[in-house]
Scaffold this motif. Structure first.
Motif, short mmCIF file in Angstrom:
data_model
loop_
_atom_site.label_atom_id
_atom_site.label_comp_id
_atom_site.label_asym_id
_atom_site.label_seq_id
_atom_site.Cartn_x
_atom_site.Cartn_y
_atom_site.Cartn_z
N GLN A 138 75.52 56.17 49.77
CA GLN A 138 75.58 57.62 49.98
C GLN A 138 76.98 58.04 50.42
N VAL A 185 63.00 51.84 54.71
CA VAL A 185 62.16 53.01 54.99
C VAL A 185 60.82 52.85 54.26
N GLY A 233 56.95 60.55 43.22
CA GLY A 233 58.40 60.38 43.17
C GLY A 233 58.75 59.06 42.52
N THR A 234 59.90 59.05 41.84
CA THR A 234 60.32 57.82 41.17
C THR A 234 61.79 57.54 41.47
N SER A 236 61.17 56.00 46.58
CA SER A 236 59.92 55.58 45.95
C SER A 236 60.02 54.12 45.51
N ARG A 256 57.52 64.32 37.78
CA ARG A 256 57.39 65.51 36.93
C ARG A 256 57.19 65.17 35.46
N THR A 271 62.79 65.08 46.06
CA THR A 271 63.80 66.03 46.55
C THR A 271 63.39 67.47 46.16
N TYR A 301 60.55 72.60 47.60
CA TYR A 301 59.39 73.35 48.10
C TYR A 301 58.25 72.36 48.36
N LEU A 303 55.26 70.33 47.64
CA LEU A 303 54.47 69.87 46.49
C LEU A 303 53.02 69.70 46.92
N LEU A 308 58.04 61.15 53.17
CA LEU A 308 59.33 60.51 53.45
C LEU A 308 60.49 61.43 53.08
N SER A 309 60.15 62.64 52.65
CA SER A 309 61.20 63.54 52.15
C SER A 309 61.84 64.36 53.26
N ASN A 310 63.06 64.66 53.08
CA ASN A 310 63.77 65.62 53.92
C ASN A 310 64.72 66.43 53.06
N PRO A 311 64.50 67.72 52.89
CA PRO A 311 63.46 68.55 53.49
C PRO A 311 62.07 68.07 53.09
N LEU A 351 59.16 61.38 58.52
CA LEU A 351 60.27 60.49 58.88
C LEU A 351 60.41 60.30 60.39
N1 NAP Z 1 67.78 57.69 50.22
C1 NAP Z 1 67.48 57.48 51.49
O1 NAP Z 1 68.09 56.68 52.21
C2 NAP Z 1 66.33 58.20 52.10
C3 NAP Z 1 65.69 57.67 53.22
C4 NAP Z 1 64.58 58.36 53.77
C5 NAP Z 1 64.17 59.55 53.17
N2 NAP Z 1 64.84 60.05 52.10
C6 NAP Z 1 64.33 61.31 51.51
O2 NAP Z 1 63.43 60.94 50.48
C7 NAP Z 1 63.47 61.91 49.45
C8 NAP Z 1 63.72 61.21 48.12
O3 NAP Z 1 64.99 60.61 48.21
P1 NAP Z 1 65.52 59.65 47.05
O4 NAP Z 1 66.75 59.01 47.57
O5 NAP Z 1 64.40 58.79 46.56
O6 NAP Z 1 65.87 60.73 45.93
P2 NAP Z 1 66.15 60.51 44.39
O7 NAP Z 1 66.43 59.08 44.10
O8 NAP Z 1 67.12 61.55 43.98
O9 NAP Z 1 64.74 60.86 43.70
C9 NAP Z 1 64.24 62.16 43.78
C10 NAP Z 1 62.82 62.21 43.23
O10 NAP Z 1 62.33 63.51 43.48
C11 NAP Z 1 61.74 64.01 42.29
N3 NAP Z 1 61.83 65.47 42.25
C12 NAP Z 1 62.93 66.23 42.39
N4 NAP Z 1 62.61 67.54 42.32
C13 NAP Z 1 61.26 67.60 42.13
C14 NAP Z 1 60.33 68.66 41.99
N5 NAP Z 1 60.73 69.93 42.01
N6 NAP Z 1 59.03 68.35 41.82
C15 NAP Z 1 58.63 67.07 41.79
N7 NAP Z 1 59.46 66.02 41.91
C16 NAP Z 1 60.75 66.28 42.09
C17 NAP Z 1 62.54 63.36 41.18
O11 NAP Z 1 61.76 63.38 40.05
P3 NAP Z 1 62.33 63.70 38.59
O12 NAP Z 1 62.62 62.38 38.01
O13 NAP Z 1 61.24 64.39 37.92
O14 NAP Z 1 63.55 64.56 38.78
C18 NAP Z 1 62.72 61.95 41.73
O15 NAP Z 1 61.59 61.15 41.48
C19 NAP Z 1 64.53 62.91 49.81
O16 NAP Z 1 63.94 64.04 50.40
C20 NAP Z 1 65.37 62.17 50.84
O17 NAP Z 1 65.95 63.07 51.74
C21 NAP Z 1 65.87 59.39 51.53
#
Ligand code: NAP
Length: 419
Positions: A118, A163, A187-188, A192, A211, A248, A251, A253, A275-278, A296
């Protein structure tokens, strides 16, 4: 330091998730512009993850009030909201914090790898937006290298839990016989993947939705689980007993309405782990009978236990950071003198070359070996005269003497042409 490095941050350490999300900067490009125009920052880098919103800046002044003002304007928050949530650090303290970040020491899950990626993404996008420059680019490149080295030598992340695995552990602790229950992963993305890995390792069966069904299918091919259509899930939450949500989406879900409806058809309870933020799960679902919601913040509590068990490693890493931070600080301070030193070396070398050519012409010298000897002689003379004062300028800069660097600039008629 002639140039100050400032860090202003709101993180999970002081602020629970529902507060933290209020400080999120939505339009980073615009924020860069605002921080540079209104907060007297000559360079800046924003790091934004689910656990933290951080700003690193370079500035001649160290006006953190101006940073708060701009941040408040960007987010629409009252400035007073920052009082209990923001932490500010300058120079050595800011560098120390950056090394804690890159080495994983400040992460919710101690030593986790994701923060490094990040931070790399943050500096890359700051570079692209031209928000960062020579100082912060160098600082981040160095901090990333040092952080990687510390991780490798200390083994801080080895055997650590992610996490994702913490969330699964929480589900196990709260749901009897999780193996017999229906599990859904929404989520993927990265998080996830961590959840799926952990579920797979423990041999749970689970459904995965996102989605587009194509994304879910590809995800399941490598991570396990069964793909399911998003629309099908939205209308049928009652099929599930444990739901992990990591998206991410901007709103909710998982809405109160959908879960209220689902619970009408269910005879047993449901656990939702957001696990999401927001957050993407409406917190009101926690008031529905039979529903247990965790986010979280609860994971953070588990991490505390994890940290306690690994305090020895923390101490080791802190000691390494303490040693590294002074080296990093010295090289950042030296950076202030580098344009001057480079300029002087170049000017003198141009002069040497000009005079050499003039002399060779006057001598009418053709013999290559003789020309080489004369050329090496001119270089050696220049080098022996100039290297001591240049090293002294670098040293003065390292020792925090911008007055000496400035005076040297005047003596060598140096015109600043870089920021
Ligand atoms: N990365 C970390 O270290 C960490 C740790 C703890 C918590 N988090 C939180 O966990 C969440 C996910 O993080 P990530 O790192 O896994 O993100 P990421 O790799 O960018 O994946 C985002 C996921 O959200 C889905 N998504 C986005 N907009 C959507 C919508 N409008 N409706 C339904 N699905 C939607 C995407 O699906 P599509 O393929 O359809 O776009 C994808 O599966 C975030 O809120 C983050 O803040 C992250």
């Amino acid at each position: 330091m002639n140039q100050n490095i400032i860090n202003a941050r709101v993180t999970f350490r002081n602020s629970p998730i529902h507060i933290l999300e209020q400080f999120i900067i939505k339009d980073i490009k615009n924020a860069y512009e605002q921080f540079r125009n209104n907060s007297e920052l000559e360079e800046c880098v924003i790091i934004q993850t689910c656990n933290r919103i951080e700003l690193f800046g370079r500035s001649k002044t160290c006006d953190t009030d101006k940073i708060k003002e701009t941040w408040a304007e960007i987010t629409g928050l009252e400035e007073a909201a920052f009082d209990e949530n923001i932490v500010c650090a300058e120079n050595q303290e800011a560098l120390y914090h950056l090394l804690k970040l890159t080495s994983g020491l400040d992460s919710m899950v101690l030593g986790e790898e994701q923060i490094l990626g990040q931070i790399k993404n943050s500096i890359t996008s700051a570079r692209e937006a031209k928000a960062s420059g020579r100082h912060l680019n160098t600082l981040f490149d160095k901090a990333i290298r040092i952080g990687t080295r510390i991780r490798n030598s200390s083994g801080i992340g080895a055997g650590g839990i992610s996490v994702g695995s913490m969330a699964v552990k929480l589900a196990e602790e709260n749901i009897d016989e999780l193996k017999t229950k229906k599990i859904l992963l929404i989520g993927t993305g990265e998080v996830s993947t961590l959840v799926a890995k952990s579920l797979q390792r423990r041999r749970y069966t689970f459904d995965v939705t996102s989605r587009t069904i194509g994304r879910s299918e590809t995800f399941c091919e490598t991570m396990g689980g069964s793909p399911i259509r998003f629309e099908e899930v939205l209308g049928g939450f009652d099929n599930y007993d444990a739901i992990f949500v990591a998206t991410t989406a901007p709103y909710f879900l998982v809405t109160n309405e959908r879960i209220t409806e689902a619970m009408k058809n269910k005879s047993q309870g449901m656990m939702i782990l957001d696990l999401s933020n927001p957050r993407t799960v409406d917190e009101h679902v926690a008031t529905i009978r039979g529903v247990k919601l965790m986010n979280l913040d609860q994971i953070a509590e588990m991490v505390e236990k994890n940290v306690n068990a690994r305090l020895n490693k923390v101490k080791t890493v802190e000691n390494i950071i303490n040693e590294e931070v002074s080296v990093l600080e010295a090289s950042m301070k030296r950076l202030d003198a580098e344009p001057l030193v480079k300029d002087v070396f170049k000017n003198i070398d141009d002069l040497r070359e000009k005079q050499l050519q003039k002399a060779l012409q006057m001598l009418g010298e053709q013999d290559e070996k003789t020309i080489k000897i004369i050329e090496e002689l001119t270089k050696a003379v220049v080098e022996s005269i100039i290297s001591t004062p240049m090293n002294n300028i670098r040293k003065a800069s390292e020792q925090g003497r911008p007055d000496v660097v400035e005076l040297a600039g005047k003596l060598f008629d140096y015109k600043k042409h870089e920021k």
